[in-house]
Design an enzyme around this catalytic site. Structure first.
Site, mmCIF file in Angstrom:
data_model
loop_
_atom_site.group_PDB
_atom_site.id
_atom_site.type_symbol
_atom_site.label_atom_id
_atom_site.label_comp_id
_atom_site.label_asym_id
_atom_site.label_seq_id
_atom_site.Cartn_x
_atom_site.Cartn_y
_atom_site.Cartn_z
ATOM 1 N N ASN A 168 1.267 -0.989 0.345
ATOM 2 C CA ASN A 168 0.371 -0.013 -0.069
ATOM 3 C C ASN A 168 0.780 0.879 0.042
ATOM 4 O OD1 ASN A 168 -1.657 2.699 0.687
ATOM 5 N ND2 ASN A 168 -2.375 1.866 2.611
ATOM 6 N N HIS A 215 -9.626 0.873 4.883
ATOM 7 C CA HIS A 215 -8.486 1.025 5.812
ATOM 8 C C HIS A 215 -8.212 2.178 6.906
ATOM 9 C CE1 HIS A 215 -4.029 2.372 6.883
ATOM 10 N NE2 HIS A 215 -3.909 1.258 5.704
ATOM 11 N N GLU A 240 -6.693 4.008 8.163
ATOM 12 C CA GLU A 240 -6.763 5.862 7.580
ATOM 13 C C GLU A 240 -7.767 6.452 7.386
ATOM 14 O OE1 GLU A 240 -3.585 5.473 6.009
ATOM 15 O OE2 GLU A 240 -1.476 4.445 7.469
ATOM 16 N N GLU A 269 -5.438 -5.093 10.238
ATOM 17 C CA GLU A 269 -4.824 -4.188 11.192
ATOM 18 C C GLU A 269 -4.493 -3.895 11.659
ATOM 19 O OE1 GLU A 269 -2.615 -2.679 6.119
ATOM 20 O OE2 GLU A 269 -3.878 -1.521 7.638
ATOM 21 N N GLY A 315 2.910 1.860 10.608
ATOM 22 C CA GLY A 315 3.539 3.154 10.819
ATOM 23 C C GLY A 315 4.173 3.950 11.800
ATOM 24 N N SER A 355 3.218 -2.256 9.798
ATOM 25 C CA SER A 355 5.276 -2.453 10.371
ATOM 26 C C SER A 355 5.067 -4.020 10.195
ATOM 27 C CB SER A 355 5.427 -1.902 11.736
ATOM 28 O OG SER A 355 4.948 -0.892 12.172
HETATM 29 P P1 13P Z 1 2.667 -0.071 7.432
HETATM 30 O O1 13P Z 1 3.706 -1.006 7.305
HETATM 31 O O2 13P Z 1 3.761 1.634 7.189
HETATM 32 O O3 13P Z 1 3.090 0.042 9.133
HETATM 33 O O4 13P Z 1 1.801 0.265 7.145
HETATM 34 C C1 13P Z 1 0.836 -0.737 7.233
HETATM 35 C C2 13P Z 1 -0.475 -0.049 6.464
HETATM 36 O O5 13P Z 1 -0.896 0.251 6.843
HETATM 37 C C3 13P Z 1 -0.418 -0.888 5.127
HETATM 38 O O6 13P Z 1 -2.040 -0.895 4.484
#
Ligand code: 13P
Length: 251
Positions: free
Chosen positions: A10, A96, A98, A168, A174, A214
């Protein structure tokens, strides 16, 4: 039942035209001959088409990070599932964290998108995951159940088999704080039990559940070795060929 491992990147709102196409070209080359698992990248909408052109006929599929549920019409600023399919997308990430937490998308809204994606012939990568406060409060399973059930309302058994789930945990996205393989496995087992309960065992055994949060080359192997972890949805570590390939090689 053997589930084919699926590693997806992603790219979020990162890269530019030059770096996105360079990354795609690098991945095309690096994944040549790797046919034992599914691989995909999800660029931001404006770079999907050039990336898809580069990856055409390769072992790397292309997905979008979001889309709207209506097929066309007066929806300024939105992109439909049909449009994404038209420019070479195979997958679309939906729900997601976010989008759930920054853009305030509800499971009801995500449910409309899941139906639209399936109708357009796209494979939804449906994300669920709890916040740190929810984990600490002991509501991890409840939160994931609500997000999952709300997002797949009205989806048939046949369609459910096409959906990929991405667990997730928001606290691991992140942050560099990856879930332990045991923590990931524990939630994946619960999600599979929820699918079995809502559908049946056969559907539950066939749905692929990715872990995201991560994931890096040095921790991927142990997580992916867990029996109910069928792949990874990778953010930061999907932005460089060698980092992403390190994860793919560990799978
Ligand atoms: P990271 O791998 O940067 O933690 O992000 C995970 C993510 O949100 C993938 O959709």
């Amino acid at each position: 039942m053997t589930r084919r491992t699926f590693i997806a990147g992603n790219w979020k709102m990162n890269l530019n035209l030059a770096s996105a196409t360079e990354l795609a070209a690098g991945l095309r080359k690096a994944t040549d001959g790797i046919t034992n698992l599914d691989i995909a990248v999800c660029p931001t909408n404006v770079y999907i088409q050039p990336v898809a052109e580069i990856l055409k006929g390769s072992n790397v599929g292309v997905g979008a990070q979001n889309a709207y549920f209506e097929p066309k019409g007066a929806f300024t600023g939105e992109t439909s599932m049909e449009m994404l399919k038209d420019i070479g997308c195979k997958y679309v990430i939906l729900g997601h964290s976010e989008r759930r937490h920054i853009l305030h998308e509800s499971s009801e809204f995500i449910n409309l998108k899941v139906h639209a994606a399936l109708a357009a012939g796209l494979i939804p990568i449906l994300c669920v995951g709890e916040l740190l406060a929810e984990r600490k409060a002991g509501t991890t399973d409840l939160v994931n159940r609500r997000q999952f059930e709300g997002s797949v309302s009205g989806v048939s058994s046949n369609d459910m088999k096409k959906i990929v789930i991405a667990y997730e945990p928001v606290w691991a996205i992140g942050t560099g704080e990856v879930a332990t393989p045991e923590q990931a496995e524990e939630v994946h087992v619960v999600l599979r039990a929820i699918i079995a309960e809502r559908y049946n065992k056969e559907v539950a055994e066939s749905v692929r559940i990715q872990y995201g949060g991560s994931v890096k080359a040095d921790n991927a192997k142990a997580i992916l070795a867990k029996p109910n972890v069928d792949g990874a949805l990778v953010g930061g570590a999907s932005l460089k060929v060698e980092d992403f390939m390190g994860i793919i090689k560990g799978a």
